[in-house]
Design a protein around this motif. Structure first.
Motif, PDB file in Angstrom:
ATOM      1  N   MET B   1     -10.784   9.544   9.582  1.00  0.00           N
ATOM      2  CA  MET B   1     -11.941   8.361   8.315  1.00  0.00           C
ATOM      3  C   MET B   1     -10.152   7.816   7.698  1.00  0.00           C
ATOM      4  N   SER B   2     -10.684   6.593   7.654  1.00  0.00           N
ATOM      5  CA  SER B   2      -9.592   6.173   6.827  1.00  0.00           C
ATOM      6  C   SER B   2      -9.692   6.047   5.538  1.00  0.00           C
ATOM      7  N   GLU B   4      -8.224   4.378   2.479  1.00  0.00           N
ATOM      8  CA  GLU B   4      -8.665   3.030   1.939  1.00  0.00           C
ATOM      9  C   GLU B   4     -10.050   1.971   1.725  1.00  0.00           C
ATOM     10  N   VAL B   5     -10.024   2.022   0.763  1.00  0.00           N
ATOM     11  CA  VAL B   5     -11.784   1.394  -0.193  1.00  0.00           C
ATOM     12  C   VAL B   5     -11.211   0.019  -0.462  1.00  0.00           C
ATOM     13  N   THR B   6     -11.923  -1.288  -0.051  1.00  0.00           N
ATOM     14  CA  THR B   6     -11.843  -2.428  -0.407  1.00  0.00           C
ATOM     15  C   THR B   6     -13.318  -2.511  -1.257  1.00  0.00           C
ATOM     16  N   CYS B   7     -12.537  -3.192  -2.521  1.00  0.00           N
ATOM     17  CA  CYS B   7     -13.675  -3.333  -3.559  1.00  0.00           C
ATOM     18  C   CYS B   7     -14.535  -4.856  -2.883  1.00  0.00           C
ATOM     19  N   GLY B   8     -15.395  -4.791  -2.769  1.00  0.00           N
ATOM     20  CA  GLY B   8     -15.846  -6.121  -2.061  1.00  0.00           C
ATOM     21  C   GLY B   8     -16.022  -7.751  -2.674  1.00  0.00           C
ATOM     22  N   ASN B  17     -10.804   6.051  -2.893  1.00  0.00           N
ATOM     23  CA  ASN B  17     -11.755   6.083  -3.442  1.00  0.00           C
ATOM     24  C   ASN B  17     -11.722   5.941  -5.191  1.00  0.00           C
ATOM     25  N   TYR B  20      -9.991   3.301  -6.513  1.00  0.00           N
ATOM     26  CA  TYR B  20     -11.268   2.258  -6.377  1.00  0.00           C
ATOM     27  C   TYR B  20     -12.544   2.380  -7.966  1.00  0.00           C
ATOM     28  N   LEU B  21     -12.480   3.093  -7.912  1.00  0.00           N
ATOM     29  CA  LEU B  21     -13.516   3.852  -8.482  1.00  0.00           C
ATOM     30  C   LEU B  21     -13.457   3.563 -10.382  1.00  0.00           C
TER      31      LEU B  21
END
Lengths: 167, 63
Positions: B1-2, B4-8, B17, B20-21
């Motif tokens: 699993m990547s 990476e997280v994209t903020c929509g 994550n 991102y948070l």
């Protein structure tokens, strides 16, 4: 204070996560927030599966999030069918991610409810009775629309993602 | 699993994550752990849904 909850979507072979999605548009590409006009479905074929999770980003002083219920309100176009892995009985447990399919889903094989389910139909930690007591994610919600050869128009409807919160 | 997280909402990509948070979303002006982030995206409806979720939780706890 209260918990902050959002929906995350996962796409492509890399299980790429997009957090806080703002729509669940379905079509002929495996992408988040897709444009269904640009990616229509050929009548008689399927949309790509959607792989989504309910995500708690902060508990906000609350102690528990549970009782996840998923359903759609609003009719689909023509004879299309909306299919999902969400179910109140014989729940299949937490599914392991697989690249979203554009052929008929082997996991989303239940009709998407069109009214609020009586009980939870999406699990946490593999069980419908599961709960989140800290920031985290639900099991995967998988859903897909299958169209009929006679379907000629799309439709707009609303996905409902409901949870209970205990202070 | 990547990881990476994209903020929509703002489209920024993060390597974890956690990162991102902690970011302040350029679209909402809040970070994703704040209720205001979801309220900004839903025209305030998230707070109403949150209140309803708490009411359901309290009702079930009272049974």
């Amino acid at each position: 204070m209260a918990a902050t909850v959002q929906i995350a979507e996962f796409n492509t072979v890399g299980e790429t996560k997009t957090a806080s999605i703002t729509n669940s548009n379905m079509g002929s590409t495996d992408a988040v927030n897709l444009d269904p006009v640009a990616y229509p479905v050929v009548p008689g074929e399927y949309t790509y599966e959607k792989w989504q999770k309910v995500e708690v980003t902060a508990m906000g002083g609350s102690s528990k999030i549970d009782n996840l219920k998923i359903w759609r309100t609003g009719a689909l176009g023509g004879s299309a069918a909306h299919l999902t892995n969400a179910r109140e009985t014989s729940y299949g447990g937490a599914e392991t991610f697989a690249t979203p399919l554009v052929t008929v889903s082997t996991l989303a094989d239940q009709a998407m409810p069109t009214s609020e389910p009586t009980d939870a139909n999406l699990g946490i930690g593999g069980a419908l009775a599961g709960e989140l007591t800290a920031a985290g994610l639900s099991d995967y919600l998988i859903h897909q629309i299958g169209t009929d050869a006679g379907d000629v128009a799309g439709s707009t409807s609303t996905m409902n993602y409901q949870y209970d919160e205990t202070a | 699993m990547s990881e990476e997280v994209t903020c929509g909402p703002c489209g920024k990509v993060f390597k974890s994550n956690e990162a991102y948070l902690k970011h302040k979303c350029e679209k909402t002006g809040f970070n994703p752990t704040q209720i205001e982030h979801q309220d900004a995206l839903t025209g305030g409806r998230f707070s109403l849904q949150s209140k309803a979720a708490l009411a359901r939780g309290a009702k079930r706890a009272a049974k």
